[in-house]
Design a protein around this motif. Structure first.
Motif, mmCIF file in Angstrom:
data_model
loop_
_atom_site.group_PDB
_atom_site.id
_atom_site.type_symbol
_atom_site.label_atom_id
_atom_site.label_comp_id
_atom_site.label_asym_id
_atom_site.label_seq_id
_atom_site.Cartn_x
_atom_site.Cartn_y
_atom_site.Cartn_z
ATOM 1 N N ARG A 26 0.836 -1.199 0.000
ATOM 2 C CA ARG A 26 0.000 0.000 0.000
ATOM 3 C C ARG A 26 0.867 1.244 0.000
ATOM 4 N NH1 ARG A 26 -4.486 1.853 4.478
ATOM 5 N NH2 ARG A 26 -5.079 3.748 3.389
ATOM 6 N N ASP A 29 -3.305 6.010 -0.908
ATOM 7 C CA ASP A 29 -4.640 5.462 -1.170
ATOM 8 C C ASP A 29 -4.610 4.390 -2.261
ATOM 9 O OD1 ASP A 29 -7.400 5.377 -0.655
ATOM 10 O OD2 ASP A 29 -7.810 6.597 -2.429
ATOM 11 N N THR A 30 -3.415 4.047 -2.749
ATOM 12 C CA THR A 30 -3.273 3.052 -3.808
ATOM 13 C C THR A 30 -2.748 1.750 -3.221
ATOM 14 O OG1 THR A 30 -2.762 4.809 -5.377
ATOM 15 C CG2 THR A 30 -2.201 2.570 -6.032
ATOM 16 N N VAL A 31 -3.350 0.627 -3.634
ATOM 17 C CA VAL A 31 -2.947 -0.686 -3.151
ATOM 18 C C VAL A 31 -2.529 -1.528 -4.355
ATOM 19 C CG1 VAL A 31 -3.687 -2.755 -1.900
ATOM 20 C CG2 VAL A 31 -4.599 -0.534 -1.253
ATOM 21 N N TYR A 38 -5.131 -1.093 -7.310
ATOM 22 C CA TYR A 38 -6.499 -0.851 -6.845
ATOM 23 C C TYR A 38 -6.497 0.384 -5.954
ATOM 24 C CZ TYR A 38 -7.176 -5.802 -8.007
ATOM 25 O OH TYR A 38 -7.211 -7.016 -8.650
ATOM 26 N N SER A 39 -7.658 1.049 -5.847
ATOM 27 C CA SER A 39 -7.804 2.086 -4.823
ATOM 28 C C SER A 39 -8.058 1.370 -3.508
ATOM 29 C CB SER A 39 -8.975 3.017 -5.156
ATOM 30 O OG SER A 39 -10.210 2.338 -4.963
ATOM 31 N N TRP A 40 -7.900 2.080 -2.382
ATOM 32 C CA TRP A 40 -8.070 1.457 -1.067
ATOM 33 C C TRP A 40 -9.504 0.935 -0.911
ATOM 34 C CZ3 TRP A 40 -5.781 -1.084 2.397
ATOM 35 C CH2 TRP A 40 -6.322 -1.251 3.663
ATOM 36 N N GLU A 41 -10.485 1.683 -1.382
ATOM 37 C CA GLU A 41 -11.880 1.262 -1.254
ATOM 38 C C GLU A 41 -12.159 0.004 -2.084
ATOM 39 O OE1 GLU A 41 -13.973 2.496 0.956
ATOM 40 O OE2 GLU A 41 -12.332 3.818 1.558
ATOM 41 N N TRP A 43 -9.997 -2.275 -2.922
ATOM 42 C CA TRP A 43 -9.301 -3.393 -2.294
ATOM 43 C C TRP A 43 -10.044 -3.897 -1.063
ATOM 44 C CZ3 TRP A 43 -7.016 -7.568 -2.551
ATOM 45 C CH2 TRP A 43 -6.374 -8.148 -1.464
ATOM 46 N N LYS A 44 -10.623 -2.988 -0.266
ATOM 47 C CA LYS A 44 -11.380 -3.425 0.915
ATOM 48 C C LYS A 44 -12.574 -4.278 0.493
ATOM 49 C CE LYS A 44 -12.170 0.331 3.261
ATOM 50 N NZ LYS A 44 -12.455 1.327 4.303
#
Length: 137
Positions: A26, A29-31, A38-41, A43-44
């Motif tokens: 991570r 905000d990028t994973v 992916y964005s963090w959202e 990925w969650k």
């Protein structure tokens, strides 16, 4: 020291066996997951819902990965499509079409000359050869 801190995670990722969990990295905000961004959202959502995850590639087929297939008799030209080859690795007698259908690919074709005590020419005056296919998956 910085180089060591940067190289250590990379070395661990390269040396890790394929059976371990995904490599997740991570930055803000990028994973990055196994090389995908992916964005963090996003990925969650993927992490919390296993059905959204991409399927893992199928395991390679079990059994032999290479074999050799040889014609039973000598030919003056490459055998026709319906000619059967005797294959090693307990594959039996197969045509070229059956070899391809079973997921094998031909890597090499060898022309094997007859022994010196056998006839070396066909009635048409052409040299005779056995044909050997080296196949793999």
């Amino acid at each position: 020291m910085k180089l060591l801190l940067l190289a250590l995670p990379l070395a661990l990722a390269i040396a890790a066996p394929a059976a371990l969990a995904a490599f997740v990295f991570r930055v803000g905000d990028t994973v990055y997951v196994d090389g995908k961004r992916y964005s963090w959202e996003e990925w969650k959502k993927i992490r919390d819902n296993p059905e959204l995850r991409e399927p893992q590639p199928a395991a390679p087929p079990s059994g032999p990965r290479a074999a050799a297939c040889t014609t039973a008799i000598y030919y003056d030209e490459f055998p026709s499509e319906d000619e059967r080859f005797q294959c090693s690795a307990d594959l039996g007698m197969l045509t070229r079409g059956q070899i391809m259908e079973k997921g094998w690919k031909v890597d090499f074709v060898e022309k094997v000359p007859p022994p010196s005590d056998q006839q070396a020419q066909s009635p048409r005056g052409m040299p005779l050869f056995k044909y050997k296919l080296v196949i793999s998956r």
